[in-house]
Design an enzyme around this catalytic site. Sequence first.
Site, PDB file in Angstrom:
ATOM      1  N   ASP A  70       0.710  -1.456  -0.394  1.00 39.49           N
ATOM      2  CA  ASP A  70       0.187   0.244   0.321  1.00 39.49           C
ATOM      3  C   ASP A  70       0.992   0.978   0.379  1.00 39.49           C
ATOM      4  O   ASP A  70       1.304   1.500   0.889  1.00 39.49           O
ATOM      5  CB  ASP A  70      -1.005  -0.135   1.385  1.00 39.49           C
ATOM      6  CG  ASP A  70      -1.867   0.552   1.339  1.00 39.49           C
ATOM      7  OD1 ASP A  70      -1.758   1.714   0.727  1.00 39.49           O
ATOM      8  OD2 ASP A  70      -2.559   1.213   2.560  1.00 39.49           O
ATOM      9  N   GLU A 114      -0.567  10.798   0.781  1.00 39.41           N
ATOM     10  CA  GLU A 114      -2.156  10.376   1.177  1.00 39.41           C
ATOM     11  C   GLU A 114      -2.055   9.469   2.316  1.00 39.41           C
ATOM     12  O   GLU A 114      -3.441  10.213   3.182  1.00 39.41           O
ATOM     13  CB  GLU A 114      -2.045   9.676  -0.438  1.00 39.41           C
ATOM     14  CG  GLU A 114      -3.682   8.147  -0.764  1.00 39.41           C
ATOM     15  CD  GLU A 114      -4.070   7.237   0.154  1.00 39.41           C
ATOM     16  OE1 GLU A 114      -4.990   7.348   0.726  1.00 39.41           O
ATOM     17  OE2 GLU A 114      -3.294   7.706   1.133  1.00 39.41           O
ATOM     18  N   GLU A 115      -1.724   8.729   2.946  1.00 35.35           N
ATOM     19  CA  GLU A 115      -1.676   8.371   4.192  1.00 35.35           C
ATOM     20  C   GLU A 115      -1.365   9.552   5.117  1.00 35.35           C
ATOM     21  O   GLU A 115      -2.576   8.481   6.671  1.00 35.35           O
ATOM     22  CB  GLU A 115      -0.604   7.549   4.982  1.00 35.35           C
ATOM     23  CG  GLU A 115      -0.410   6.386   3.434  1.00 35.35           C
ATOM     24  CD  GLU A 115      -1.076   5.389   3.845  1.00 35.35           C
ATOM     25  OE1 GLU A 115      -2.238   5.579   4.349  1.00 35.35           O
ATOM     26  OE2 GLU A 115      -1.107   4.272   2.758  1.00 35.35           O
TER      27      GLU A 115
END
Length: 350
Positions: A176, A205-206
């Site tokens: 991921d 994004e995380e």
Amino acid sequence: MVREFDLFRELTETSGAPGYEDRIRTVVRREFEGVVDVVRTDAMGNVVGTVEGRRDPEYEVAVAAHMDEIGFMVRHVTDDGFLQVDPLGGWDPRVLRAQRVTVHAADGDRPGVIGSPPPHTLDEEDLEAEDAVEDVYIDMGIDPAAVTDQVATGDLVTVDQRTERVGSTITGKAIDNRVSLYAMLQAAKMVDPAVTVHFAATVQEEVGLRGARALGVDLDPDLAIAVDTTVANDVPQVGDEADYVTELGEGAAIKLKDSSVITNPKVHRRLRRIAETEELPYQIEVLPSGGTDTGGFQQSAGAKPVGAISVPTRYLHTPTEVVVETDVTAVVDLLAAFLDAEDGENDYTL
């Protein structure tokens, strides 16, 4: 089979915590060479490789795959030389005990381990206590004075893990979302689009879809497609199949919703039609929680039609994430087929 396993391994084993994606950015720029017409980066670190449309260059599609991985930032060095950290992204503290890590210091990488006291030394209260990232201590195995000399507040830490084939699956850290980054790069090498396509390797994004939100404003595309991982919880711990989000080996996942987005019905129906026409295996994804860059693009520059293709992944946000090779191939092929079929004349208004 994964067509370029060495590239897949390099993408997953290379470090790149949110906000510090430098090393993975270098790999992406290298892979774009000779494939796209223009490569550029921005002040946040997003990398965009643009392929000009051969028939309608004014119609623009953004394809996003985030390149950051969950990690840590050093917040304190104890007098005894142990590192305490803040999380960068959503860690499950239970999986952190006894992990090997890499400390990314200013003058080079250093190995370390997250210690886990043996149960013989713990009392009942300790054994019943819930794990928390705040309780993580990283042991570098060197003299405390040397730790203070080598490591500073703000240095990054990532998990140290190899990427390996296990049967028909691949396991490793940072799958991921490096598996989707791999899929996007592969698709970029396959397509000859009628419209302009911006292949975007996004950052942060995380920690809240930050790169995609900014890039959506800068690019202002007519259509956006994100590629990310999703939960494959077809495991014994989840007894009821009705609770499965996706299953390994059942093909690419076409997203209908998650916590950040409800995808455009016309877009996800078109993805399904193309998958069926191309005889590509697919499954439908309804994700109860979690977000992707799809949500970042949907409203960042006005109302945008968005869709998402996901790679089913077991054990997300752990150092041993797992995907199956046939699903990865299905995602690559579906993305490439969707982009090659886009002519700029589809009406996605509802």
